[in-house]
Design a protein around this motif. Structure first.
Motif, PDB file in Angstrom:
ATOM      1  N   GLN A  36       0.891  -1.425  -0.202  1.00 41.42           N
ATOM      2  CA  GLN A  36      -0.117   0.088   0.027  1.00 41.42           C
ATOM      3  C   GLN A  36       0.872   1.420  -0.031  1.00 41.42           C
ATOM      4  O   GLN A  36       0.750   2.219  -0.946  1.00 41.42           O
ATOM      5  CB  GLN A  36      -0.850  -0.008   1.127  1.00 41.42           C
ATOM      6  CG  GLN A  36      -2.172   0.834   1.005  1.00 41.42           C
ATOM      7  CD  GLN A  36      -3.468   0.634   1.921  1.00 41.42           C
ATOM      8  OE1 GLN A  36      -2.957  -0.004   3.279  1.00 41.42           O
ATOM      9  NE2 GLN A  36      -4.302   0.643   1.719  1.00 41.42           N
ATOM     10  N   ASP A  37       1.849   1.309   1.144  1.00 40.25           N
ATOM     11  CA  ASP A  37       2.834   2.561   0.989  1.00 40.25           C
ATOM     12  C   ASP A  37       3.685   2.598  -0.146  1.00 40.25           C
ATOM     13  O   ASP A  37       3.922   3.667  -0.970  1.00 40.25           O
ATOM     14  CB  ASP A  37       3.643   2.737   2.241  1.00 40.25           C
ATOM     15  CG  ASP A  37       2.647   2.814   3.519  1.00 40.25           C
ATOM     16  OD1 ASP A  37       1.788   3.505   3.361  1.00 40.25           O
ATOM     17  OD2 ASP A  37       2.971   2.068   4.496  1.00 40.25           O
ATOM     18  N   ARG A  40       1.774   3.920  -3.339  1.00 38.06           N
ATOM     19  CA  ARG A  40       1.330   5.405  -3.360  1.00 38.06           C
ATOM     20  C   ARG A  40       2.797   6.332  -4.156  1.00 38.06           C
ATOM     21  O   ARG A  40       2.416   7.179  -4.582  1.00 38.06           O
ATOM     22  CB  ARG A  40       1.244   5.999  -2.113  1.00 38.06           C
ATOM     23  CG  ARG A  40      -0.175   5.547  -1.514  1.00 38.06           C
ATOM     24  CD  ARG A  40      -0.665   6.241  -0.172  1.00 38.06           C
ATOM     25  NE  ARG A  40      -1.575   5.303   0.381  1.00 38.06           N
ATOM     26  CZ  ARG A  40      -1.502   4.888   1.469  1.00 38.06           C
ATOM     27  NH1 ARG A  40      -0.229   4.716   2.016  1.00 38.06           N
ATOM     28  NH2 ARG A  40      -2.401   4.131   2.103  1.00 38.06           N
ATOM     29  N   MET A  41       3.943   5.721  -3.842  1.00 36.89           N
ATOM     30  CA  MET A  41       4.914   6.282  -4.203  1.00 36.89           C
ATOM     31  C   MET A  41       5.585   5.915  -5.625  1.00 36.89           C
ATOM     32  O   MET A  41       6.357   6.622  -6.008  1.00 36.89           O
ATOM     33  CB  MET A  41       6.139   6.246  -3.117  1.00 36.89           C
ATOM     34  CG  MET A  41       5.680   6.739  -1.744  1.00 36.89           C
ATOM     35  SD  MET A  41       6.956   6.486  -0.720  1.00 36.89           S
ATOM     36  CE  MET A  41       6.841   4.744   0.047  1.00 36.89           C
ATOM     37  N   THR A  87       1.093  -0.053 -11.477  1.00 39.62           N
ATOM     38  CA  THR A  87       0.090   0.925 -11.668  1.00 39.62           C
ATOM     39  C   THR A  87      -0.084   1.102 -12.733  1.00 39.62           C
ATOM     40  O   THR A  87      -1.305   1.857 -13.260  1.00 39.62           O
ATOM     41  CB  THR A  87       0.749   2.214 -10.980  1.00 39.62           C
ATOM     42  OG1 THR A  87       1.751   2.533 -11.908  1.00 39.62           O
ATOM     43  CG2 THR A  87       0.949   2.130  -9.601  1.00 39.62           C
ATOM     44  N   SER A 113      -3.333  -2.636  -4.133  1.00 34.44           N
ATOM     45  CA  SER A 113      -2.914  -1.543  -3.760  1.00 34.44           C
ATOM     46  C   SER A 113      -2.511  -0.921  -5.209  1.00 34.44           C
ATOM     47  O   SER A 113      -2.490   0.455  -5.525  1.00 34.44           O
ATOM     48  CB  SER A 113      -1.875  -1.324  -2.680  1.00 34.44           C
ATOM     49  OG  SER A 113      -2.651  -1.703  -1.573  1.00 34.44           O
ATOM     50  N   ILE A 117      -4.023   2.477  -7.790  1.00 31.46           N
ATOM     51  CA  ILE A 117      -3.456   3.654  -8.023  1.00 31.46           C
ATOM     52  C   ILE A 117      -3.900   3.812  -9.465  1.00 31.46           C
ATOM     53  O   ILE A 117      -4.419   5.061  -9.592  1.00 31.46           O
ATOM     54  CB  ILE A 117      -1.914   3.558  -7.733  1.00 31.46           C
ATOM     55  CG1 ILE A 117      -1.616   3.328  -6.392  1.00 31.46           C
ATOM     56  CG2 ILE A 117      -1.350   4.774  -8.345  1.00 31.46           C
ATOM     57  CD1 ILE A 117      -2.118   4.444  -5.298  1.00 31.46           C
TER      58      ILE A 117
END
Length: 117
Positions: A36-37, A40-41, A87, A113, A117
């Protein structure tokens, strides 16, 4: 290849640090998505720089010269399964810049996750 491996090692460090600072929550006894983290990046730190630095030219060369010559088909005529799509940056590049039909593309990634995105 070296650039990508170095980037993935750095991402693993970031993921480990994030996990240490925020232990994985469980939902019904099952760990939540540990990517998840990282997800995001990913685009800003790894995906876009890799596409801009070398992947765009590699994909254009491979699909435009090697694959089309060997298969006798254009990218518009093929059906593609992307395993580990993340992604979807590479897939978006193939649709927007190389003419892959979105309807001919199926994607899979182990991490919900990354796909969200």
């Amino acid at each position: 290849w070296r650039i990508m491996c170095d980037a993935l090692r750095e991402a693993a460090k970031v993921q480990a640090l994030a996990k240490a600072n925020n232990p994985t929550q469980t939902q019904g006894g099952v760990d939540s998505d540990s990517w998840q983290d990282y997800a995001r990046m990913y685009d800003a730190l790894i995906g876009t720089p890799m596409i801009d630095s070398f992947m765009r030219s590699y994909i254009r060369h491979f699909l435009g010269k090697v694959w089309s010559k060997e298969s006798g088909k254009s990218l518009q005529d093929c059906r593609l399964l992307s395993v580990g799509c993340g992604t979807g940056l590479v897939e978006r590049l193939m649709i927007d810049e190389l003419g892959l039909r979105e309807s001919n593309l199926s994607c899979f990634d182990f991490s919900p996750s990354m796909v969200e995105i």
